[in-house]
Write a protein that holds these residues in place. Structure first.
Motif, short mmCIF file in Angstrom:
data_model
loop_
_atom_site.label_atom_id
_atom_site.label_comp_id
_atom_site.label_asym_id
_atom_site.label_seq_id
_atom_site.Cartn_x
_atom_site.Cartn_y
_atom_site.Cartn_z
N UNK A 68 0.83 -0.97 -0.11
CA UNK A 68 0.05 -0.16 -0.18
C UNK A 68 0.89 1.23 0.10
N UNK A 69 0.29 2.27 -0.34
CA UNK A 69 1.25 3.66 -0.41
C UNK A 69 -0.07 4.81 -0.05
N UNK A 70 0.76 6.06 0.25
CA UNK A 70 -0.20 7.17 0.61
C UNK A 70 0.99 8.44 0.61
N UNK A 71 -0.02 9.34 0.58
CA UNK A 71 0.88 10.78 0.22
C UNK A 71 1.10 11.06 1.97
N UNK A 72 2.18 11.75 2.19
CA UNK A 72 2.60 12.33 3.63
C UNK A 72 3.32 13.63 3.55
N UNK A 73 3.49 14.28 4.60
CA UNK A 73 4.10 15.71 4.40
C UNK A 73 5.27 15.32 5.36
N UNK A 80 5.63 17.27 0.36
CA UNK A 80 4.84 16.09 0.37
C UNK A 80 5.34 15.14 -0.67
N UNK A 81 5.42 13.73 -0.14
CA UNK A 81 6.03 12.60 -0.77
C UNK A 81 5.11 11.35 -0.63
N UNK A 111 14.18 8.96 -2.73
CA UNK A 111 15.15 9.99 -2.35
C UNK A 111 15.87 9.76 -0.97
N UNK A 112 15.14 8.68 -0.11
CA UNK A 112 15.61 8.60 1.14
C UNK A 112 15.71 6.95 1.26
#
Length: 318
Positions: A68-73, A80-81, A111-112
């Motif tokens: 699963x994936x979602x946007x977080x700040x 926002x990634x 990126x991380x």
């Protein structure tokens, strides 16, 4: 400490631990007192999977694709990634009888580097996995709160001998901290006015930095200082302040503040902080009995927006 907490609170506490505690000994103590935890695991440490066997964490994580994936700040990087999450049931080589959950958090754009979390909490649904992930993210906010309390509110060195007195002092500090948070959350516009008026920053780095709590505390302390100075009749009334005259409060070499009318003729009073412990601050160097020099320059960011130097009693415009 674990023993005392387990006796007082039982299993109602969830421990959020960083990579410095990622070792077998810490797991042994947590298992001994039956405490729930979320621990960030190091990628080179070993874990055991019932199908994949014993492998290093980053090698074992490759076998589990994101589910699963979602946007977080990202607060630190101000963007926002999208992050993805996966989980698997694992054991530690030294504690094979204890079931653990490995939660793998990846940056979709890489990126991380991936983040590996192990927890004693079982995960059956994605909501449980996200709860473990965000519980660890919240750890950084807690650390920032401790840092602010120690550095800005002087909780690190209360200098009180008796425990009851320390509790009273910490309760007062907690009220001050709650007041600052309440002010930012509910009266953000008023808080920004206080910051710009009493703790303004002209540099681009400080204008863009996300540190309103530090500046708000400093702005309120400077504002209260000037209010106390004015109420204490250390300065003359505003209608009695003469033009081209600087009034300063304190005793040499301890100067508090300086007040004078803006030399451009806009009839606005300028208050300059002379305390080196508060920022921004200026220094006043007397020259004889009637003249003095301010350093650095005075740059008004509102009103007339004048910028000038005061050197030996003379105004030099920039």
């Amino acid at each position: 400490m674990l023993k005392k907490i387990s006796l007082e609170l039982g299993r109602t506490t969830l421990y959020i631990l960083d990579r410095g505690y990622a070792n077998s000994q810490m797991l042994e103590w947590l298992f001994k007192f039956q405490q729930d935890f979320v621990l960030r695991w190091k990628k080179n440490h070993l874990l055991v999977h019932h199908l994949k066997g014993e492998k290093k964490t980053h090698l074992l994580a490759r076998s589990f694709r994101p589910q699963y994936s979602r946007l977080v700040q990202d607060k630190e990087r101000r963007k926002i990634k999208r992050i993805s999450i996966a989980w698997a049931s694992v054991q530690h080589p030294d504690h094979l009888q204890q079931n653990l959950t490995l939660v793998i958090v990846r940056d979709k754009k890489n990126f991380n580097s991936p983040m590996y979390l192990i927890s004693s909490l079982p995960v059956q649904k994605q909501a449980q996995a996200w709860e473990i992930c965000f519980s660890y993210f919240q750890r950084w906010d807690i650390e920032q709160a401790f840092r602010f309390g120690k550095s800005e509110l002087a909780m690190e060195s209360p200098r009180l001998w008796f425990w009851e007195n320390r509790l009273k002092l910490l309760a007062i500090v907690a009220l001050v901290y709650d007041f600052l948070l309440h002010l930012i959350r509910n009266w953000k516009a008023a808080a920004m006015i206080i910051i710009e008026r009493w703790c303004h920053r002209t540099g681009e780095r400080y204008r863009n930095a996300s540190i309103p709590l530090y500046r708000l505390r400093l702005a309120i302390s400077i504002c209260l200082l000037f209010c106390l100075i004015r109420d204490d009749s250390c300065l003359p009334e505003e209608q009695h302040i003469r033009k081209y005259t600087v009034y300063w409060v304190g005793e040499q070499p301890h100067q508090w503040c300086a007040v004078f009318y803006c030399p451009c003729g806009c009839k606005e009073l300028i208050y300059l902080n002379l305390l080196p412990t508060a920022k921004p601050c200026w220094s006043l160097t007397p020259k004889g009995k009637k003249h003095g020099t301010f350093s650095p320059s005075v740059h008004r960011i509102k009103g007339c927006k004048s910028r000038f130097f005061v050197i030996e009693g003379r105004t030099r415009w920039v």
